[in-house]
Design a protein around this motif. Structure first.
Motif, mmCIF file in Angstrom:
data_model
loop_
_atom_site.group_PDB
_atom_site.id
_atom_site.type_symbol
_atom_site.label_atom_id
_atom_site.label_comp_id
_atom_site.label_asym_id
_atom_site.label_seq_id
_atom_site.Cartn_x
_atom_site.Cartn_y
_atom_site.Cartn_z
ATOM 1 N N THR A 142 -8.687 2.533 6.441
ATOM 2 C CA THR A 142 -8.458 2.272 4.757
ATOM 3 C C THR A 142 -8.889 0.858 4.316
ATOM 4 O OG1 THR A 142 -6.278 2.143 5.014
ATOM 5 C CG2 THR A 142 -7.156 4.251 4.475
ATOM 6 N N GLY A 143 -9.375 0.526 3.159
ATOM 7 C CA GLY A 143 -9.789 -0.741 2.892
ATOM 8 C C GLY A 143 -10.767 -1.398 3.623
ATOM 9 N N ALA A 144 -10.759 -2.602 3.868
ATOM 10 C CA ALA A 144 -11.682 -3.473 4.530
ATOM 11 C C ALA A 144 -11.495 -3.538 6.079
ATOM 12 C CB ALA A 144 -11.863 -4.666 4.131
ATOM 13 N N THR A 145 -10.226 -3.890 6.178
ATOM 14 C CA THR A 145 -9.923 -4.068 7.768
ATOM 15 C C THR A 145 -8.678 -3.341 8.180
ATOM 16 O OG1 THR A 145 -8.431 -5.890 6.999
ATOM 17 C CG2 THR A 145 -10.663 -6.371 7.342
ATOM 18 N N TYR A 146 -8.196 -2.545 7.401
ATOM 19 C CA TYR A 146 -6.826 -1.728 7.950
ATOM 20 C C TYR A 146 -7.307 -0.320 8.683
ATOM 21 C CZ TYR A 146 -2.440 0.816 7.548
ATOM 22 O OH TYR A 146 -1.174 1.510 7.886
ATOM 23 N N ALA A 147 -6.574 -0.405 9.948
ATOM 24 C CA ALA A 147 -7.099 0.812 10.923
ATOM 25 C C ALA A 147 -5.636 1.106 11.592
ATOM 26 C CB ALA A 147 -8.035 0.262 11.692
ATOM 27 N N VAL A 148 -5.789 2.546 11.796
ATOM 28 C CA VAL A 148 -4.816 3.182 12.522
ATOM 29 C C VAL A 148 -5.262 4.115 13.791
ATOM 30 C CG1 VAL A 148 -2.658 4.944 12.449
ATOM 31 C CG2 VAL A 148 -3.112 3.569 10.641
ATOM 32 N N GLU A 149 -4.664 3.781 14.908
ATOM 33 C CA GLU A 149 -5.000 4.789 15.915
ATOM 34 C C GLU A 149 -3.799 5.575 16.467
ATOM 35 O OE1 GLU A 149 -7.620 5.155 20.364
ATOM 36 O OE2 GLU A 149 -7.863 3.392 18.779
ATOM 37 N N TYR A 181 -4.154 -8.833 13.032
ATOM 38 C CA TYR A 181 -2.817 -8.778 13.434
ATOM 39 C C TYR A 181 -2.292 -7.271 13.803
ATOM 40 C CZ TYR A 181 -1.828 -13.072 11.126
ATOM 41 O OH TYR A 181 -1.769 -14.514 10.765
ATOM 42 N N GLU A 182 -1.405 -7.016 14.633
ATOM 43 C CA GLU A 182 -1.163 -5.802 15.205
ATOM 44 C C GLU A 182 0.298 -5.471 15.245
ATOM 45 O OE1 GLU A 182 -1.612 -4.278 19.817
ATOM 46 O OE2 GLU A 182 -3.671 -4.470 18.804
ATOM 47 N N THR A 206 -3.833 -1.978 12.919
ATOM 48 C CA THR A 206 -4.446 -3.192 12.949
ATOM 49 C C THR A 206 -4.869 -3.758 11.579
ATOM 50 O OG1 THR A 206 -6.602 -2.378 13.636
ATOM 51 C CG2 THR A 206 -5.254 -3.124 15.343
ATOM 52 N N ASP A 207 -4.767 -4.890 11.193
ATOM 53 C CA ASP A 207 -5.479 -5.542 9.773
ATOM 54 C C ASP A 207 -5.222 -7.068 9.965
ATOM 55 O OD1 ASP A 207 -5.924 -5.357 7.508
ATOM 56 O OD2 ASP A 207 -4.140 -4.730 6.572
ATOM 57 N N SER A 208 -6.184 -7.724 8.967
ATOM 58 C CA SER A 208 -6.565 -8.732 9.107
ATOM 59 C C SER A 208 -5.446 -9.682 8.395
ATOM 60 C CB SER A 208 -7.849 -8.807 7.975
ATOM 61 O OG SER A 208 -7.557 -8.667 6.829
ATOM 62 N N LYS A 209 -4.208 -8.821 7.916
ATOM 63 C CA LYS A 209 -3.142 -9.685 7.474
ATOM 64 C C LYS A 209 -2.175 -9.050 8.163
ATOM 65 C CE LYS A 209 -3.017 -6.348 3.554
ATOM 66 N NZ LYS A 209 -3.135 -6.327 1.894
#
Length: 261
Positions: free
Chosen positions: A155-162, A222-223, A240-243
Protein backbone atom coordinates in the motif's frame (compact mmCIF):
# COMPACT_ATOMS: atom_id res chain seq x y z
CA UNK A 1 28.57 -48.70 9.08
CA UNK A 2 31.50 -49.90 7.02
CA UNK A 3 34.82 -48.09 7.26
CA UNK A 4 35.33 -46.75 3.76
CA UNK A 5 39.07 -46.15 4.37
CA UNK A 6 39.89 -49.74 5.46
CA UNK A 7 41.01 -52.08 2.65
CA UNK A 8 38.67 -54.84 1.50
CA UNK A 9 39.43 -58.27 3.00
CA UNK A 10 41.49 -60.57 0.81
CA UNK A 11 39.74 -63.54 -0.79
CA UNK A 12 40.09 -66.61 1.38
CA UNK A 13 41.29 -64.63 4.40
CA UNK A 14 38.17 -65.41 6.43
CA UNK A 15 38.47 -69.12 5.61
CA UNK A 16 42.12 -69.16 6.60
CA UNK A 17 41.36 -67.45 9.93
CA UNK A 18 38.54 -69.93 10.62
CA UNK A 19 40.78 -72.94 9.90
CA UNK A 20 43.55 -71.49 12.06
CA UNK A 21 41.09 -70.88 14.90
CA UNK A 22 39.76 -74.41 14.70
CA UNK A 23 43.30 -75.81 14.68
CA UNK A 24 44.12 -73.92 17.92
CA UNK A 25 40.86 -75.01 19.61
CA UNK A 26 41.26 -78.31 21.61
CA UNK A 27 39.43 -81.28 20.04
CA UNK A 28 36.40 -82.73 21.86
CA UNK A 29 37.01 -86.23 23.32
CA UNK A 30 35.57 -89.15 21.30
CA UNK A 31 33.29 -91.24 23.51
CA UNK A 32 32.12 -94.73 22.66
CA UNK A 33 28.37 -95.30 23.09
CA UNK A 34 28.79 -98.92 24.22
CA UNK A 35 26.30 -101.84 24.35
CA UNK A 36 25.12 -101.10 27.92
CA UNK A 37 24.14 -97.51 27.08
CA UNK A 38 22.18 -98.76 24.05
CA UNK A 39 20.20 -101.27 26.16
CA UNK A 40 19.30 -98.59 28.74
CA UNK A 41 18.15 -96.18 26.02
CA UNK A 42 16.00 -98.89 24.38
CA UNK A 43 14.29 -99.80 27.71
CA UNK A 44 13.53 -96.11 28.36
CA UNK A 45 11.94 -95.76 24.93
CA UNK A 46 9.72 -98.80 25.50
CA UNK A 47 8.60 -97.38 28.87
CA UNK A 48 7.57 -94.06 27.23
CA UNK A 49 5.54 -95.86 24.55
CA UNK A 50 3.75 -98.01 27.14
CA UNK A 51 2.93 -94.94 29.25
CA UNK A 52 1.43 -93.11 26.29
CA UNK A 53 -0.77 -96.11 25.34
CA UNK A 54 -2.06 -96.44 28.90
CA UNK A 55 -2.96 -92.73 28.95
CA UNK A 56 -5.05 -93.01 25.78
CA UNK A 57 -6.96 -96.03 27.18
CA UNK A 58 -7.79 -94.21 30.43
CA UNK A 59 -8.88 -91.04 28.61
CA UNK A 60 -11.13 -93.04 26.24
CA UNK A 61 -13.07 -94.51 29.19
CA UNK A 62 -13.91 -91.09 30.68
CA UNK A 63 -16.95 -88.97 29.75
CA UNK A 64 -16.16 -86.01 27.44
CA UNK A 65 -15.21 -82.79 29.19
CA UNK A 66 -17.52 -79.87 28.39
CA UNK A 67 -15.75 -76.95 26.73
CA UNK A 68 -16.30 -73.40 28.03
CA UNK A 69 -18.71 -71.17 26.12
CA UNK A 70 -17.21 -69.02 23.38
CA UNK A 71 -19.68 -66.20 23.89
CA UNK A 72 -18.65 -63.18 25.97
CA UNK A 73 -20.76 -61.40 28.57
CA UNK A 74 -22.71 -58.42 27.26
CA UNK A 75 -21.09 -55.10 28.20
CA UNK A 76 -23.46 -52.38 29.21
CA UNK A 77 -23.09 -49.07 27.46
CA UNK A 78 -22.07 -46.21 29.67
CA UNK A 79 -24.57 -43.46 30.33
CA UNK A 80 -24.09 -39.80 29.60
CA UNK A 81 -23.46 -37.68 26.51
CA UNK A 82 -20.00 -37.64 24.94
CA UNK A 83 -19.00 -34.07 23.99
CA UNK A 84 -18.15 -33.81 20.30
CA UNK A 85 -16.10 -31.02 18.75
CA UNK A 86 -17.52 -29.20 15.79
CA UNK A 87 -15.35 -28.47 12.78
CA UNK A 88 -15.06 -24.87 13.99
CA UNK A 89 -13.84 -26.02 17.43
CA UNK A 90 -11.43 -28.71 16.24
CA UNK A 91 -8.17 -26.94 15.45
CA UNK A 92 -6.77 -29.91 13.51
CA UNK A 93 -9.63 -29.69 11.03
CA UNK A 94 -8.48 -26.17 10.23
CA UNK A 95 -4.75 -26.83 10.07
CA UNK A 96 -5.06 -29.98 7.94
CA UNK A 97 -7.16 -28.15 5.38
CA UNK A 98 -6.15 -25.39 2.98
CA UNK A 99 -3.53 -23.49 4.99
CA UNK A 100 -3.93 -20.44 2.75
CA UNK A 101 -7.42 -19.86 4.12
CA UNK A 102 -5.92 -19.13 7.55
CA UNK A 103 -3.85 -16.23 6.24
CA UNK A 104 -5.04 -12.68 6.84
CA UNK A 105 -6.92 -11.35 3.81
CA UNK A 106 -5.43 -8.49 1.86
CA UNK A 107 -6.83 -5.09 2.83
CA UNK A 108 -9.20 -3.42 0.42
CA UNK A 109 -7.26 -1.41 -2.14
CA UNK A 110 -3.93 -3.13 -1.42
CA UNK A 111 -1.78 -4.35 -4.30
CA UNK A 112 -0.56 -7.93 -4.58
CA UNK A 113 3.20 -7.99 -4.13
CA UNK A 114 3.62 -11.17 -6.20
CA UNK A 115 4.80 -13.30 -3.27
CA UNK A 116 4.08 -16.91 -4.14
CA UNK A 117 2.29 -17.46 -7.44
CA UNK A 118 -0.39 -19.71 -5.94
CA UNK A 119 0.03 -18.86 -2.26
CA UNK A 120 2.31 -21.85 -1.58
CA UNK A 121 6.06 -22.12 -0.96
CA UNK A 122 7.86 -25.45 -1.23
CA UNK A 123 10.95 -26.28 0.80
CA UNK A 124 13.40 -25.06 -1.84
CA UNK A 125 11.65 -21.73 -2.31
CA UNK A 126 11.24 -21.27 1.43
CA UNK A 127 14.91 -21.94 2.12
CA UNK A 128 16.01 -19.72 -0.79
CA UNK A 129 14.36 -16.75 0.91
CA UNK A 130 16.78 -17.11 3.82
CA UNK A 131 20.05 -15.25 4.18
CA UNK A 132 21.82 -18.62 4.24
CA UNK A 133 19.82 -20.89 1.91
CA UNK A 134 21.99 -24.00 2.31
CA UNK A 135 21.87 -23.97 6.10
CA UNK A 136 18.17 -23.13 6.06
CA UNK A 137 17.40 -26.05 3.73
CA UNK A 138 19.22 -28.54 5.98
CA UNK A 139 17.61 -27.10 9.11
CA UNK A 140 14.05 -27.25 7.78
CA UNK A 141 14.56 -30.69 6.32
CA UNK A 142 15.73 -31.96 9.70
CA UNK A 143 12.84 -30.15 11.43
CA UNK A 144 10.38 -32.08 9.21
CA UNK A 145 9.11 -29.19 7.08
CA UNK A 146 5.66 -30.01 5.69
CA UNK A 147 4.43 -26.98 3.74
CA UNK A 148 4.23 -23.18 3.82
CA UNK A 149 1.50 -20.75 2.79
CA UNK A 150 2.33 -17.12 2.03
CA UNK A 151 0.59 -13.84 1.31
CA UNK A 152 1.76 -10.28 0.87
CA UNK A 153 0.55 -6.86 -0.20
CA UNK A 154 1.68 -3.30 -0.76
CA UNK A 155 0.00 0.00 0.00
CA UNK A 156 1.31 3.44 -0.78
CA UNK A 157 4.73 3.88 -2.32
CA UNK A 158 6.92 1.83 0.07
CA UNK A 159 4.72 0.10 2.69
CA UNK A 160 4.73 -3.72 2.31
CA UNK A 161 3.57 -6.70 4.37
CA UNK A 162 4.51 -10.39 4.05
CA UNK A 163 3.03 -13.21 6.15
CA UNK A 164 3.96 -16.88 6.10
CA UNK A 165 2.40 -19.87 7.82
CA UNK A 166 4.94 -22.69 7.98
CA UNK A 167 3.76 -26.16 9.02
CA UNK A 168 5.86 -29.05 10.32
CA UNK A 169 5.11 -32.77 10.63
CA UNK A 170 6.36 -32.92 14.24
CA UNK A 171 6.57 -36.73 14.32
CA UNK A 172 9.83 -36.67 16.26
CA UNK A 173 10.23 -33.14 17.64
CA UNK A 174 8.36 -29.88 18.14
CA UNK A 175 9.68 -28.27 14.96
CA UNK A 176 7.34 -25.25 15.09
CA UNK A 177 8.26 -24.20 18.61
CA UNK A 178 11.98 -24.76 18.01
CA UNK A 179 11.83 -22.69 14.83
CA UNK A 180 10.28 -19.75 16.69
CA UNK A 181 12.85 -19.99 19.49
CA UNK A 182 15.70 -19.87 16.99
CA UNK A 183 14.22 -16.93 15.08
CA UNK A 184 13.58 -14.94 18.25
CA UNK A 185 17.09 -15.59 19.56
CA UNK A 186 18.56 -14.24 16.32
CA UNK A 187 16.21 -11.29 15.79
CA UNK A 188 16.24 -10.28 19.45
CA UNK A 189 20.03 -9.97 19.39
CA UNK A 190 19.97 -7.15 16.82
CA UNK A 191 20.91 -3.67 17.97
CA UNK A 192 18.34 -0.86 18.30
CA UNK A 193 15.46 -3.33 18.50
CA UNK A 194 12.45 -3.27 20.84
CA UNK A 195 10.31 -6.34 21.50
CA UNK A 196 6.94 -7.20 23.09
CA UNK A 197 5.00 -10.44 23.67
CA UNK A 198 2.14 -11.05 21.25
CA UNK A 199 -1.13 -11.46 23.20
CA UNK A 200 -2.76 -14.85 22.65
CA UNK A 201 0.49 -16.59 21.68
CA UNK A 202 2.55 -18.15 24.44
CA UNK A 203 5.85 -17.91 22.57
CA UNK A 204 4.92 -15.02 20.26
CA UNK A 205 7.08 -11.91 20.07
CA UNK A 206 6.90 -8.74 17.96
CA UNK A 207 9.96 -6.63 17.10
CA UNK A 208 10.50 -3.09 15.86
CA UNK A 209 13.92 -2.27 14.44
CA UNK A 210 14.88 1.38 14.72
CA UNK A 211 17.96 1.11 12.51
CA UNK A 212 17.00 0.98 8.78
CA UNK A 213 18.46 -1.37 6.23
CA UNK A 214 20.50 0.41 3.60
CA UNK A 215 21.49 -0.69 0.09
CA UNK A 216 23.21 1.38 -2.60
CA UNK A 217 20.65 2.84 -4.97
CA UNK A 218 17.67 2.14 -2.65
CA UNK A 219 15.84 4.09 0.00
CA UNK A 220 16.63 3.17 3.62
CA UNK A 221 13.97 0.66 4.75
CA UNK A 222 12.69 0.20 8.28
CA UNK A 223 11.37 -3.15 9.42
CA UNK A 224 9.14 -4.73 12.07
CA UNK A 225 8.53 -8.46 12.39
CA UNK A 226 6.69 -11.00 14.52
CA UNK A 227 6.95 -14.73 15.19
CA UNK A 228 4.69 -17.18 16.99
CA UNK A 229 3.69 -20.85 16.94
CA UNK A 230 0.36 -22.59 17.40
CA UNK A 231 0.63 -26.37 17.48
CA UNK A 232 2.53 -27.43 14.35
CA UNK A 233 2.31 -24.03 12.60
CA UNK A 234 4.74 -21.12 12.70
CA UNK A 235 3.60 -17.58 11.93
CA UNK A 236 6.21 -15.28 10.38
CA UNK A 237 5.41 -11.68 9.59
CA UNK A 238 7.33 -8.69 8.23
CA UNK A 239 6.38 -5.05 7.68
CA UNK A 240 8.75 -2.80 5.75
CA UNK A 241 8.50 0.90 4.98
CA UNK A 242 10.70 3.84 4.16
CA UNK A 243 9.69 5.39 7.48
CA UNK A 244 9.80 3.79 10.95
CA UNK A 245 7.13 1.14 11.56
CA UNK A 246 5.15 1.63 14.74
CA UNK A 247 4.57 -0.95 17.46
CA UNK A 248 0.82 -0.61 16.97
CA UNK A 249 0.96 -1.74 13.33
CA UNK A 250 2.97 -4.90 13.87
CA UNK A 251 1.07 -5.84 17.04
CA UNK A 252 -2.32 -5.38 15.37
CA UNK A 253 -1.43 -7.64 12.45
CA UNK A 254 0.25 -10.24 14.66
CA UNK A 255 -2.72 -10.49 17.06
CA UNK A 256 -5.20 -10.85 14.21
CA UNK A 257 -3.11 -13.51 12.44
CA UNK A 258 -2.58 -15.54 15.63
CA UNK A 259 -6.32 -15.31 16.29
CA UNK A 260 -7.06 -16.98 12.94
CA UNK A 261 -5.00 -20.01 14.01
Amino acid sequence: MEDLESPAPRAGAAEAETEAGEADRPAAPVRRRGRTAGLIAGAAALGIVAGVCTGYVVQAGRPPTRLPSLSQPVLRQGKGDVPLLTAAEDRQVKTDGDLRELLLPKPRGARDDGTGDDGWMDLVEYATNSEHPGAAFRYDLQSQFRRAAVTGWETGATYAVEIRLVQYHQDQEAGAREHVKDQEAWVGSKQDTDSWPVPGAGDGMAYVHHRPRTRPGYLPMYEADAYASRGDIVMEMWITDSKPVSKEKIMDLAKRQVGRL
